[in-house]
Design an enzyme around this catalytic site. Structure first.
Site, mmCIF file in Angstrom:
data_model
loop_
_atom_site.group_PDB
_atom_site.id
_atom_site.type_symbol
_atom_site.label_atom_id
_atom_site.label_comp_id
_atom_site.label_asym_id
_atom_site.label_seq_id
_atom_site.Cartn_x
_atom_site.Cartn_y
_atom_site.Cartn_z
ATOM 1 N N CYS A 143 0.781 -1.074 0.095
ATOM 2 C CA CYS A 143 -0.070 0.008 -0.103
ATOM 3 C C CYS A 143 0.932 1.202 -0.056
ATOM 4 C CB CYS A 143 -0.853 0.094 1.249
ATOM 5 S SG CYS A 143 -1.872 -1.354 1.370
ATOM 6 N N HIS B 213 -3.433 6.838 3.678
ATOM 7 C CA HIS B 213 -3.957 5.642 2.739
ATOM 8 C C HIS B 213 -5.327 4.980 3.519
ATOM 9 C CE1 HIS B 213 -4.365 1.614 1.439
ATOM 10 N NE2 HIS B 213 -3.935 0.731 2.480
ATOM 11 N N ASN C 107 -10.342 -0.483 0.423
ATOM 12 C CA ASN C 107 -8.628 -0.429 0.432
ATOM 13 C C ASN C 107 -8.292 -1.001 -0.845
ATOM 14 O OD1 ASN C 107 -5.962 -0.841 0.788
ATOM 15 N ND2 ASN C 107 -6.286 -1.773 2.590
HETATM 16 N N1 ACO Z 1 -18.309 -9.343 9.162
HETATM 17 C C1 ACO Z 1 -18.867 -9.783 10.376
HETATM 18 N N2 ACO Z 1 -18.074 -10.237 11.527
HETATM 19 C C2 ACO Z 1 -16.523 -10.028 11.209
HETATM 20 C C3 ACO Z 1 -16.075 -9.722 9.654
HETATM 21 C C4 ACO Z 1 -17.004 -9.519 8.863
HETATM 22 N N3 ACO Z 1 -16.658 -9.204 7.524
HETATM 23 N N4 ACO Z 1 -14.716 -9.891 10.041
HETATM 24 C C5 ACO Z 1 -14.528 -10.274 11.010
HETATM 25 N N5 ACO Z 1 -15.604 -10.384 11.831
HETATM 26 C C6 ACO Z 1 -15.654 -10.775 13.298
HETATM 27 C C7 ACO Z 1 -14.432 -11.452 13.832
HETATM 28 O O1 ACO Z 1 -14.536 -12.744 13.646
HETATM 29 C C8 ACO Z 1 -14.479 -11.224 15.221
HETATM 30 O O2 ACO Z 1 -15.239 -11.979 15.977
HETATM 31 P P1 ACO Z 1 -15.201 -12.612 17.388
HETATM 32 O O3 ACO Z 1 -14.774 -11.366 18.436
HETATM 33 O O4 ACO Z 1 -16.311 -13.357 17.569
HETATM 34 O O5 ACO Z 1 -13.913 -13.396 17.164
HETATM 35 C C9 ACO Z 1 -15.043 -9.765 15.220
HETATM 36 O O6 ACO Z 1 -15.631 -9.543 14.029
HETATM 37 C C10 ACO Z 1 -13.954 -8.735 15.499
HETATM 38 O O7 ACO Z 1 -12.754 -8.900 14.754
HETATM 39 P P2 ACO Z 1 -11.616 -7.874 14.557
HETATM 40 O O8 ACO Z 1 -10.519 -8.472 13.418
HETATM 41 O O9 ACO Z 1 -11.040 -7.623 15.870
HETATM 42 O O10 ACO Z 1 -12.199 -6.822 13.884
HETATM 43 P P3 ACO Z 1 -11.454 -5.287 13.831
HETATM 44 O O11 ACO Z 1 -12.341 -4.475 14.747
HETATM 45 O O12 ACO Z 1 -10.040 -5.279 14.247
HETATM 46 O O13 ACO Z 1 -11.837 -4.858 12.504
HETATM 47 C C11 ACO Z 1 -10.663 -4.862 10.258
HETATM 48 C C12 ACO Z 1 -11.145 -5.754 11.444
HETATM 49 C C13 ACO Z 1 -11.573 -4.164 9.659
HETATM 50 C C14 ACO Z 1 -9.830 -5.890 9.381
HETATM 51 C C15 ACO Z 1 -9.511 -3.803 11.148
HETATM 52 O O14 ACO Z 1 -8.625 -4.864 11.910
HETATM 53 C C16 ACO Z 1 -8.436 -3.610 10.092
HETATM 54 O O15 ACO Z 1 -8.986 -2.615 9.279
HETATM 55 N N6 ACO Z 1 -7.404 -3.881 10.090
HETATM 56 C C17 ACO Z 1 -6.305 -2.999 9.454
HETATM 57 C C18 ACO Z 1 -6.185 -3.220 8.051
HETATM 58 C C19 ACO Z 1 -5.101 -2.597 7.258
HETATM 59 O O16 ACO Z 1 -4.805 -1.460 7.565
HETATM 60 N N7 ACO Z 1 -4.475 -3.280 6.393
HETATM 61 C C20 ACO Z 1 -3.174 -2.457 5.937
HETATM 62 C C21 ACO Z 1 -3.093 -2.410 4.487
HETATM 63 S S1 ACO Z 1 -3.916 -3.748 3.613
HETATM 64 C C22 ACO Z 1 -2.577 -3.957 2.194
HETATM 65 O O17 ACO Z 1 -1.410 -3.610 2.354
HETATM 66 C C23 ACO Z 1 -3.034 -4.840 1.159
#
Ligand code: ACO
Length: 332
Positions: free
Chosen positions: A119, A259, A289
């Site tokens: 990214c 980003h 993203n």
């Molecule tokens: N729909 C419903 N529930 C979901 C989904 C979904 N799509 N995805 C995950 N969950 C659930 C999980 O299973 C978890 O359930 P549990 O508590 O029963 O275990 C719960 O939601 C919370 O999951 P988390 O992963 O902790 O959710 P979080 O609030 O962290 O959000 C996300 C997830 C959106 C992926 C976030 O962590 C994020 O944006 N991370 C950074 C992404 C990023 O910056 N990437 C960098 C660049 S990408 C690249 O380089 C290609």
């Protein structure tokens, strides 16, 4: 650093973007994986994403973005000295997507190559372009950030498939007019954290085999929660470095484009910089993203919509797999 070092030597002369027509909404994804529109919007800020149609590839969007940026800059492809494409989803491992773009647009005198910084690819490209123009080794450089992430997305993994979209964005850089341009730039990596965000197979360690395909090793794997923390930390670090290098206080910043990975990450960084909402550009709701494409797409949109005005001091900040991160402070 001396005042002379802060003087811009290169500036953005034009921008463009290539966006796929097909839109996939959160409601569409509800039918594919166990998720809801509400969860996706609340946890990421994404409402829809654009997805490239089958049969097309990265360079198809990169070419559109490149031609738009050249037209905006008032330049011809043959004026270009260098073409850089930041991408981890090239048309094929080689030749580079940059070489494909070069051939398609007729940039006959340019050197062309891709950079792999996930990214952060576009900002790594901006850093290189500025250095080349500064050193006199190039006059006009085309930097493209382009990604077709949906081709390496596991549509059975709800933790990642709701996040990504496709697109390309481009900027043409040339010599500064003395006041406008890149005031400072910064890039950094930490390969020790590679395992938190990666695609395991498809390279020389695990070339494509029936087994790697069966084990679903050709898709993005991400530890979302861990990546989130590092994204906030590293992008804040990158923002501080670019501002300090240029001797600019965050209060004197007019515009921030980060980003577009997660609206909560963008809000956390804005809060750390104490920036009001109207100084922060957000378009994640429309595109999701798009990795290396996210900053140039946002930059082009903000310029064309008039949100990013002439005279503005704008900070660009990125973070991605590697880990990689970087920033550029630009006087428009
Ligand atoms: N729909 C419903 N529930 C979901 C989904 C979904 N799509 N995805 C995950 N969950 C659930 C999980 O299973 C978890 O359930 P549990 O508590 O029963 O275990 C719960 O939601 C919370 O999951 P988390 O992963 O902790 O959710 P979080 O609030 O962290 O959000 C996300 C997830 C959106 C992926 C976030 O962590 C994020 O944006 N991370 C950074 C992404 C990023 O910056 N990437 C960098 C660049 S990408 C690249 O380089 C290609």
């Amino acid at each position: 650093m001396t005042a002379e070092a802060h003087k811009p030597k290169s500036m953005i002369l034009g921008t463009g973007s290539g966006i796929p027509e097909k839109i996939v909404t959160n409601q569409d994804l509800e039918k594919i994986v166990d998720t809801t529109d509400e969860w996706i919007r609340e946890r990421s800020g994404i409402e829809r994403r654009h997805i490239l149609e089958e049969g097309k590839a990265n360079s198809d969007l990169s070419i559109i973005a490149a031609e738009q940026a050249l037209e905006d800059a008032g330049l011809k492809a043959k004026d270009l000295d260098v073409i850089i494409v930041g991408t981890v989803t090239p048309d094929s491992p080689f030749p580079s997507t940059a070489c494909r773009v070069q051939a398609a647009i007729g940039a006959v005198k340019a050197a062309a190559f891709d950079i792999s910084a996930a990214c952060s690819g576009f900002l790594y490209g901006i850093k290189l372009a500025d250095s080349m123009i500064r050193s006199g080794s190039a006059r006009y450089v085309l930097v493209i950030g382009a990604e077709i992430l949906t081709r390496i997305t596991d549509w059975e993994d709800r933790g990642t498939c709701v996040l990504f979209g496709d697109g390309a964005g481009a900027a043409v850089l040339g010599p500064s007019d003395g006041t406008r341009g890149i005031l400072s730039s910064y890039f950094k990596s930490d390969g020790r954290l590679a395992h938190l965000l990666h695609m395991e197979a498809g390279g020389s360690r695990y070339p494509a085999t029936h087994e790697t395909v069966d084990k679903r090793m050709h898709f993005i794997r991400m530890e979302g929660r861990e990546v989130f923390k590092h994204a906030v930390r590293t992008m804040s670090d990158a923002a501080t470095h670019a501002l300090e290098q240029a001797g600019i206080h965050p209060d004197d910043l007019d515009f921030l484009i980060t980003h577009q990975a997660n609206i909560r990450i963008i809000e956390a960084i804005s809060k750390r910089l104490k920036l009001p909402k109207d100084k922060v550009f957000i378009n994640i709701q429309e595109y999701g993203n798009t990795s290396a494409a996210s900053i140039p797409i946002a930059l082009n949109q903000a310029r064309r919509e008039g949100a990013l005005k002439d005279g503005f001091r704008c900070l660009l900040v990125a973070f991605g797999g590697g880990f990689t991160w970087g920033s550029a402070l630009i006087q428009f």
